[in-house]
Design a protein around this motif. Structure first.
Motif, PDB file in Angstrom:
ATOM      1  N   GLN A   4       0.843  -1.192   0.000  1.00 36.27           N
ATOM      2  CA  GLN A   4       0.000   0.000   0.000  1.00 36.27           C
ATOM      3  C   GLN A   4       0.884   1.250   0.000  1.00 36.27           C
ATOM      4  OE1 GLN A   4      -3.627   0.414   0.179  1.00 36.27           O
ATOM      5  NE2 GLN A   4      -3.518  -1.688  -0.583  1.00 36.27           N
ATOM      6  N   VAL A   5       0.643   2.135  -0.934  1.00 37.89           N
ATOM      7  CA  VAL A   5       1.357   3.415  -1.012  1.00 37.89           C
ATOM      8  C   VAL A   5       0.326   4.514  -1.247  1.00 37.89           C
ATOM      9  CG1 VAL A   5       3.140   4.758  -2.195  1.00 37.89           C
ATOM     10  CG2 VAL A   5       3.386   2.276  -2.007  1.00 37.89           C
ATOM     11  N   GLN A   6       0.293   5.501  -0.390  1.00 37.77           N
ATOM     12  CA  GLN A   6      -0.700   6.584  -0.471  1.00 37.77           C
ATOM     13  C   GLN A   6      -2.126   6.030  -0.503  1.00 37.77           C
ATOM     14  OE1 GLN A   6       0.147   9.283  -3.728  1.00 37.77           O
ATOM     15  NE2 GLN A   6       2.222   9.730  -3.000  1.00 37.77           N
ATOM     16  N   GLY A   7      -2.325   4.873   0.105  1.00 36.48           N
ATOM     17  CA  GLY A   7      -3.655   4.270   0.148  1.00 36.48           C
ATOM     18  C   GLY A   7      -4.012   3.458  -1.073  1.00 36.48           C
ATOM     19  N   PHE A   8      -3.083   3.280  -1.997  1.00 38.74           N
ATOM     20  CA  PHE A   8      -3.328   2.521  -3.219  1.00 38.74           C
ATOM     21  C   PHE A   8      -2.506   1.230  -3.227  1.00 38.74           C
ATOM     22  CE2 PHE A   8      -3.836   7.033  -4.480  1.00 38.74           C
ATOM     23  CZ  PHE A   8      -5.175   7.001  -4.839  1.00 38.74           C
ATOM     24  N   LYS A   9      -3.040   0.220  -3.921  1.00 42.69           N
ATOM     25  CA  LYS A   9      -2.325  -1.046  -4.069  1.00 42.69           C
ATOM     26  C   LYS A   9      -1.311  -0.927  -5.214  1.00 42.69           C
ATOM     27  CE  LYS A   9      -4.087  -4.707  -6.127  1.00 42.69           C
ATOM     28  NZ  LYS A   9      -4.892  -5.904  -6.450  1.00 42.69           N
ATOM     29  N   VAL A  10      -0.078  -1.322  -4.919  1.00 41.77           N
ATOM     30  CA  VAL A  10       1.012  -1.181  -5.883  1.00 41.77           C
ATOM     31  C   VAL A  10       1.724  -2.518  -6.038  1.00 41.77           C
ATOM     32  CG1 VAL A  10       3.202  -0.019  -6.378  1.00 41.77           C
ATOM     33  CG2 VAL A  10       1.341   1.233  -5.280  1.00 41.77           C
TER      34      VAL A  10
ATOM     35  N   ALA B  59      -3.296  12.955  -9.834  1.00 39.78           N
ATOM     36  CA  ALA B  59      -2.644  14.027 -10.611  1.00 39.78           C
ATOM     37  C   ALA B  59      -1.860  13.519 -11.822  1.00 39.78           C
ATOM     38  CB  ALA B  59      -1.703  14.821  -9.697  1.00 39.78           C
ATOM     39  N   TYR B  60      -1.047  12.480 -11.653  1.00 41.07           N
ATOM     40  CA  TYR B  60      -0.218  11.899 -12.714  1.00 41.07           C
ATOM     41  C   TYR B  60       0.782  12.875 -13.331  1.00 41.07           C
ATOM     42  CZ  TYR B  60      -3.250   7.846 -12.401  1.00 41.07           C
ATOM     43  OH  TYR B  60      -3.936   6.750 -11.939  1.00 41.07           O
ATOM     44  N   SER B  61       1.168  13.903 -12.602  1.00 39.96           N
ATOM     45  CA  SER B  61       2.248  14.769 -13.065  1.00 39.96           C
ATOM     46  C   SER B  61       3.582  14.104 -12.754  1.00 39.96           C
ATOM     47  CB  SER B  61       2.188  16.120 -12.358  1.00 39.96           C
ATOM     48  OG  SER B  61       2.437  15.959 -10.963  1.00 39.96           O
TER      49      SER B  61
ATOM     50  N   GLN C 175       6.944  11.843  -6.122  1.00 41.78           N
ATOM     51  CA  GLN C 175       6.606  11.718  -4.704  1.00 41.78           C
ATOM     52  C   GLN C 175       6.083  10.318  -4.404  1.00 41.78           C
ATOM     53  OE1 GLN C 175       7.135  14.157  -2.156  1.00 41.78           O
ATOM     54  NE2 GLN C 175       6.874  12.192  -1.077  1.00 41.78           N
ATOM     55  N   PHE C 176       5.371   9.744  -5.374  1.00 45.81           N
ATOM     56  CA  PHE C 176       4.848   8.388  -5.203  1.00 45.81           C
ATOM     57  C   PHE C 176       6.000   7.385  -5.086  1.00 45.81           C
ATOM     58  CE2 PHE C 176       2.844   4.400  -6.470  1.00 45.81           C
ATOM     59  CZ  PHE C 176       1.676   4.443  -5.733  1.00 45.81           C
ATOM     60  N   VAL C 177       7.030   7.550  -5.906  1.00 45.06           N
ATOM     61  CA  VAL C 177       8.203   6.665  -5.823  1.00 45.06           C
ATOM     62  C   VAL C 177       8.892   6.823  -4.471  1.00 45.06           C
ATOM     63  CG1 VAL C 177      10.506   6.217  -6.763  1.00 45.06           C
ATOM     64  CG2 VAL C 177       8.566   6.546  -8.309  1.00 45.06           C
ATOM     65  N   LEU C 178       9.035   8.063  -4.024  1.00 40.49           N
ATOM     66  CA  LEU C 178       9.647   8.310  -2.716  1.00 40.49           C
ATOM     67  C   LEU C 178       8.814   7.692  -1.596  1.00 40.49           C
ATOM     68  CD1 LEU C 178      10.680  12.025  -3.314  1.00 40.49           C
ATOM     69  CD2 LEU C 178      12.248  10.068  -3.160  1.00 40.49           C
ATOM     70  N   ASP C 179       7.497   7.778  -1.714  1.00 42.17           N
ATOM     71  CA  ASP C 179       6.616   7.171  -0.710  1.00 42.17           C
ATOM     72  C   ASP C 179       6.671   5.638  -0.775  1.00 42.17           C
ATOM     73  OD1 ASP C 179       5.936   9.686   0.133  1.00 42.17           O
ATOM     74  OD2 ASP C 179       3.981   9.730  -0.863  1.00 42.17           O
ATOM     75  N   PHE C 180       6.850   5.102  -1.977  1.00 44.81           N
ATOM     76  CA  PHE C 180       7.058   3.658  -2.130  1.00 44.81           C
ATOM     77  C   PHE C 180       8.320   3.232  -1.391  1.00 44.81           C
ATOM     78  CE2 PHE C 180       9.390   0.450  -4.713  1.00 44.81           C
ATOM     79  CZ  PHE C 180       8.551  -0.646  -4.552  1.00 44.81           C
ATOM     80  N   MET C 181       9.393   3.977  -1.564  1.00 42.79           N
ATOM     81  CA  MET C 181      10.627   3.695  -0.838  1.00 42.79           C
ATOM     82  C   MET C 181      10.399   3.737   0.668  1.00 42.79           C
ATOM     83  SD  MET C 181      13.195   5.929  -3.288  1.00 42.79           S
ATOM     84  CE  MET C 181      14.393   6.172  -1.964  1.00 42.79           C
TER      85      MET C 181
ATOM     86  N   GLU D 170      12.615  14.245 -11.361  1.00 39.98           N
ATOM     87  CA  GLU D 170      11.730  14.973 -10.443  1.00 39.98           C
ATOM     88  C   GLU D 170      11.985  14.543  -8.995  1.00 39.98           C
ATOM     89  OE1 GLU D 170       9.579  17.391 -10.915  1.00 39.98           O
ATOM     90  OE2 GLU D 170       8.688  17.299 -12.908  1.00 39.98           O
ATOM     91  N   ALA D 171      12.255  13.259  -8.785  1.00 42.19           N
ATOM     92  CA  ALA D 171      12.537  12.776  -7.425  1.00 42.19           C
ATOM     93  C   ALA D 171      13.824  13.386  -6.893  1.00 42.19           C
ATOM     94  CB  ALA D 171      12.623  11.254  -7.424  1.00 42.19           C
ATOM     95  N   ALA D 172      14.847  13.482  -7.754  1.00 43.42           N
ATOM     96  CA  ALA D 172      16.115  14.085  -7.330  1.00 43.42           C
ATOM     97  C   ALA D 172      15.945  15.562  -7.018  1.00 43.42           C
ATOM     98  CB  ALA D 172      17.166  13.889  -8.414  1.00 43.42           C
ATOM     99  N   ALA D 173      15.044  16.228  -7.730  1.00 45.52           N
ATOM    100  CA  ALA D 173      14.763  17.643  -7.450  1.00 45.52           C
ATOM    101  C   ALA D 173      13.987  17.799  -6.152  1.00 45.52           C
ATOM    102  CB  ALA D 173      13.992  18.258  -8.617  1.00 45.52           C
ATOM    103  N   LEU D 174      13.055  16.869  -5.911  1.00 46.29           N
ATOM    104  CA  LEU D 174      12.223  16.933  -4.707  1.00 46.29           C
ATOM    105  C   LEU D 174      12.994  16.575  -3.439  1.00 46.29           C
ATOM    106  CD1 LEU D 174       8.780  15.247  -5.566  1.00 46.29           C
ATOM    107  CD2 LEU D 174       9.099  17.517  -4.587  1.00 46.29           C
TER     108      LEU D 174
END
Length: 286
Positions: free
Chosen positions: A10-16, A72-74, A80-86, A108-112
């Motif tokens: 579960q990531v951000q409440g979604f199944k991954v 959003a899918y931006s 952020q989703f990848v970071l939250d997965f980590m 984008e992750a490296a920038a965030l």
């Protein structure tokens, strides 16, 4: 080619869905492109896992992960989703390896969160230049896009054959798998939403591209960019844009290679990526 057992989290409440192999060394996270899945890394995950703990995930809206149409899918949201997965896996830092849209997400992750991204391996990252495949530009148009993206073996084969110089990589089994995933509820709608966020009939939209360029200029993370010389999805000239924005980027242009070098030249890709990660870690330890 290795296909690990599907696992879910579960990531951000979604199944991954994700794959994992290896338990040694630093963590490597593999990020696929638009309308793709963990399957794009079947030629890489085992080789990379010999000295690293490797994860490949289906981004939200892709593969067997959930596909909420109102998300959003931006590039930034996916990063952020990848970071939250980590974080969900208990991983603080990782080397990111991304292809196409996955390369954009890695940037984008490296920038965030630069402190969480140890290095970037970017295989033909998207969003850096205006030019892209005519089929994608056409699909950005209302109605026409919905008609063009109806999942079927013929159209899927046509597009995927363009991704390779060596067409033998496009097998009936791979096409059947891709069509099955594309037929899942929400898959085509998400694909079109992502596509239309960044692309018009003229190519990548200048506004989002300029915003990405500004972010990339600030990235100091060690980077390795890999591009197929015959890439028709994102032409190799866009490598020059990346190099000008991130001068620290090491580059490798592969002849007789299209848009997915991690498949078309898997063995060399794996060797070079492992060598880059090791060199990056060695420099960081000095």
């Amino acid at each position: 080619m290795i296909r690990p057992q599907d696992q879910f989290i579960q990531v951000q409440g979604f199944k991954v869905r994700y794959w994992t192999m290896g338990t040694a060394g630093s963590v490597v996270v593999l990020i696929h492109g638009i309308s793709c899945s963990v399957a794009e890394w079947a030629h890489n995950i085992e080789a990379l896992s010999r000295e690293h703990t490797v994860y490949a995930l289906d981004l939200l809206g892709h593969g067997l992960s959930d596909k909420p149409i109102d998300w959003a899918y931006s590039g930034e949201a996916s990063a952020q989703f990848v970071l939250d997965f980590m974080s969900a896996l208990g991983t603080g830092q990782a080397h990111l390896v991304g292809n196409s849209m996955g390369g954009l997400v890695a940037l984008e992750a490296a920038a965030l969160a630069p402190q969480r991204v140890l290095s970037l391996t970017l295989a033909a990252p998207a969003g850096l230049g205006k030019k892209t495949l005519f089929n994608f530009r056409l699909a950005s148009l209302p109605v026409i896009g919905e008609w063009l993206t109806r999942p079927n073996p013929a159209s899927m084969t046509l597009v995927w054959r363009m991704a390779f110089v060596d067409k033998s990589h496009v097998t009936p089994a791979i096409i059947a798998d891709k069509v099955a995933l594309a037929k899942l509820p929400g898959a085509t709608a998400v694909f079109l939403k992502i596509l239309r966020t960044g692309i018009s009939f003229k190519g990548f939209l200048p506004g989002p591209m300029a915003v990405l360029h500004d972010k990339v200029r600030q990235i100091k993370t060690p980077a390795f960019a890999i591009w197929g010389k015959q890439d028709v999805f994102l032409p190799v000239e866009q490598l020059g844009v990346l190099s000008s924005l991130m001068p620290q980027t090491e580059t490798w242009v592969i002849d007789s290679c299209g848009h997915v070098p991690m498949i078309e030249h898997a063995s060399a890709f794996n060797q070079r990526v492992v060598a880059f990660i090791h060199a990056t870690e060695k420099r960081a330890s000095i």
